[in-house]
Design an enzyme around this catalytic site. Structure first.
Site, short mmCIF file in Angstrom:
data_model
loop_
_atom_site.label_atom_id
_atom_site.label_comp_id
_atom_site.label_asym_id
_atom_site.label_seq_id
_atom_site.Cartn_x
_atom_site.Cartn_y
_atom_site.Cartn_z
N ASP A 66 0.89 -1.16 0.00
CA ASP A 66 0.00 0.00 0.00
C ASP A 66 0.92 1.21 0.00
O ASP A 66 1.67 1.43 0.97
CB ASP A 66 -0.88 -0.01 1.25
CG ASP A 66 -1.89 1.12 1.23
OD1 ASP A 66 -1.62 2.16 0.59
OD2 ASP A 66 -2.94 0.97 1.87
N ASN A 93 3.32 5.17 -10.26
CA ASN A 93 2.11 5.11 -11.07
C ASN A 93 0.85 4.88 -10.25
O ASN A 93 -0.24 5.29 -10.67
CB ASN A 93 2.29 3.99 -12.12
CG ASN A 93 0.99 3.57 -12.72
OD1 ASN A 93 0.46 4.23 -13.61
ND2 ASN A 93 0.42 2.46 -12.23
N SER A 145 -1.46 13.65 -14.13
CA SER A 145 -2.69 13.57 -14.93
C SER A 145 -2.95 14.94 -15.54
O SER A 145 -2.53 15.97 -14.98
CB SER A 145 -3.87 13.21 -14.03
OG SER A 145 -5.09 13.42 -14.71
N TYR A 158 -8.37 14.87 -6.40
CA TYR A 158 -7.50 14.31 -7.45
C TYR A 158 -6.69 15.43 -8.13
O TYR A 158 -5.49 15.28 -8.36
CB TYR A 158 -8.38 13.57 -8.46
CG TYR A 158 -7.64 12.76 -9.50
CD1 TYR A 158 -6.94 11.60 -9.14
CD2 TYR A 158 -7.66 13.12 -10.84
CE1 TYR A 158 -6.29 10.83 -10.10
CE2 TYR A 158 -7.01 12.36 -11.81
CZ TYR A 158 -6.33 11.22 -11.44
OH TYR A 158 -5.69 10.46 -12.40
N ALA A 161 -3.96 16.51 -5.79
CA ALA A 161 -2.90 15.49 -5.68
C ALA A 161 -2.03 15.49 -6.94
O ALA A 161 -0.79 15.47 -6.86
CB ALA A 161 -3.52 14.12 -5.47
P1 NAP Z 1 -6.13 1.39 -12.54
O1 NAP Z 1 -6.32 0.58 -13.78
O2 NAP Z 1 -7.28 1.61 -11.61
O3 NAP Z 1 -4.90 0.74 -11.72
C1 NAP Z 1 -4.48 1.34 -10.53
C2 NAP Z 1 -3.24 0.64 -10.01
O4 NAP Z 1 -2.86 1.28 -8.80
C3 NAP Z 1 -3.47 -0.81 -9.69
O5 NAP Z 1 -2.30 -1.53 -9.99
C4 NAP Z 1 -3.72 -0.81 -8.19
O6 NAP Z 1 -3.38 -2.03 -7.53
C5 NAP Z 1 -2.77 0.30 -7.76
N1 NAP Z 1 -3.14 0.93 -6.50
C6 NAP Z 1 -4.28 1.56 -6.17
N2 NAP Z 1 -4.23 1.99 -4.89
C7 NAP Z 1 -3.03 1.62 -4.41
C8 NAP Z 1 -2.38 1.75 -3.16
N3 NAP Z 1 -2.95 2.38 -2.12
N4 NAP Z 1 -1.15 1.23 -3.02
C9 NAP Z 1 -0.56 0.60 -4.05
N5 NAP Z 1 -1.11 0.43 -5.26
C10 NAP Z 1 -2.32 0.94 -5.42
O7 NAP Z 1 -5.59 2.85 -12.88
P2 NAP Z 1 -4.88 3.44 -14.20
O8 NAP Z 1 -5.92 4.06 -15.03
O9 NAP Z 1 -3.94 2.46 -14.77
O10 NAP Z 1 -4.06 4.64 -13.52
C11 NAP Z 1 -2.67 4.57 -13.25
C12 NAP Z 1 -2.17 5.95 -12.95
O11 NAP Z 1 -2.45 6.80 -14.05
C13 NAP Z 1 -2.84 6.61 -11.74
O12 NAP Z 1 -1.91 7.37 -11.02
C14 NAP Z 1 -3.89 7.51 -12.38
O13 NAP Z 1 -4.23 8.58 -11.55
C15 NAP Z 1 -3.15 7.95 -13.61
N6 NAP Z 1 -4.02 8.43 -14.68
C16 NAP Z 1 -4.96 7.62 -15.25
C17 NAP Z 1 -5.78 8.12 -16.25
C18 NAP Z 1 -6.83 7.29 -16.94
O14 NAP Z 1 -7.63 7.87 -17.70
N7 NAP Z 1 -6.90 5.98 -16.74
C19 NAP Z 1 -5.63 9.45 -16.66
C20 NAP Z 1 -4.66 10.25 -16.05
C21 NAP Z 1 -3.86 9.72 -15.06
P3 NAP Z 1 -4.45 -3.27 -7.46
O15 NAP Z 1 -4.53 -3.85 -8.85
O16 NAP Z 1 -3.87 -4.24 -6.52
O17 NAP Z 1 -5.75 -2.67 -7.03
#
Ligand code: NAP
Length: 250
Positions: A66, A93, A145, A158, A161
């Protein structure tokens, strides 16, 4: 083809089990890197990814962490160093959203996002920076982001952050540049992952209208930008935020 020359580099990706983190892990492995990555709850997804990394002939180490846990982050870094003998790359990430209006936002909604998306970056980076300083090398990419630059309504936690991650990136980049350590960020727009899969059809249509390139991006497209920033190809670039958003944040 290993155009980025990351062979035998040791990388840590937080939140590697799904979405963008997963794509970054696979992209790094295909470039020849050894990949430690963390997950929070999806152990099975992490084990599957580790098997995929091993299939391309690279070592993988999934670690449950975590990112809100300061001591846990320190232990994770030590585990990776003792397993692989070195550490070259950190990709911060892991992240979550808890979008809602400020009126409806609880102390928990605020705290969960700030603690995971911002303090998580502090925790892992704080834990690994001494290694990078001592060896006078290291690459860090933080996943911010477009919401940290041009936020939507209904996500003050968000947006704060992710803007914080940008400030963190720039300040640290200045601090550690004399030690040959580069720190950059990517700012993805709307990317097809679990995080955006819950968005309603109407919202998606409206969002796409705002994106000059006319579609959501893929996790692989973000991963390619992360690879570029981690590689020697970008060796004169530090403290930058690369928007991977189809033009959304312009
Ligand atoms: P996602 O598919 O929901 O995956 C999130 C990842 O973060 C998973 O591996 C999850 O682990 C892990 N995670 C969540 N809470 C955690 C914690 N407290 N400690 C450790 N690991 C944790 O998200 P994503 O879309 O790939 O996003 C990845 C990054 O890109 C994030 O920082 C997000 O803010 C950023 N982002 C995403 C988007 C978008 O449109 N998708 C846009 C801009 C920025 P588990 O699998 O074990 O739950």
């Amino acid at each position: 083809m290993e155009e980025y020359q990351l062979r035998d580099k040791v990388a840590i990706v937080t939140g590697g089990s799904r979405g963008i983190g997963r794509a970054v892990v696979l992209a790094l492995a295909r470039q020849g890197a050894y990949c430690a990555f963390t997950y929070s709850s999806h152990r099975e997804a992490a084990e599957t990814l580790a098997a995929e990394v091993r299939e391309v002939g690279r070592r993988a180490l999934p670690i449950r962490l975590d990112v809100r846990d300061f001591d846990g982050a320190k232990a994770m870094i030590e585990q990776v160093k003792s397993e692989f003998g070195r550490l070259d790359i950190l990709v911060n990430n892991a992240g979550i959203t808890r979008d809602r209006s400020l009126m409806g936002m609880s102390r928990e909604d605020w705290g969960d996002v700030i603690d995971t998306d911002l303090t998580g970056v502090f925790n892992t980076t704080r834990a690994c920076i001494i290694t990078f300083l001592k060896q006078k090398s290291g690459q860090i990419v933080n996943v911010s982001s477009v919401s940290g630059i041009r936020p939507m309504a209904g996500q003050v936690n968000y947006a704060a952050a992710k803007a914080g991650v940008i400030g963190f990136t720039k300040s640290l980049a200045k601090e550690v540049a004399p030690y040959n350590i580069r720190v950059n960020a990517v700012a993805p727009g709307f990317i097809e992952t679990d995080m955006t899969s819950q968005l309603g059809e109407k919202f998606r249509e409206k969002a796409v209208e705002q994106i000059p390139l006319g579609r959501f991006g893929t996790a692989e497209e973000v991963a390619q930008s992360v690879l570029f920033l981690l590689s020697d190809t970008s060796h004169y670039i530090t403290g930058q935020v690369l928007q991977v958003d189809g033009g959304l944040g312009m």
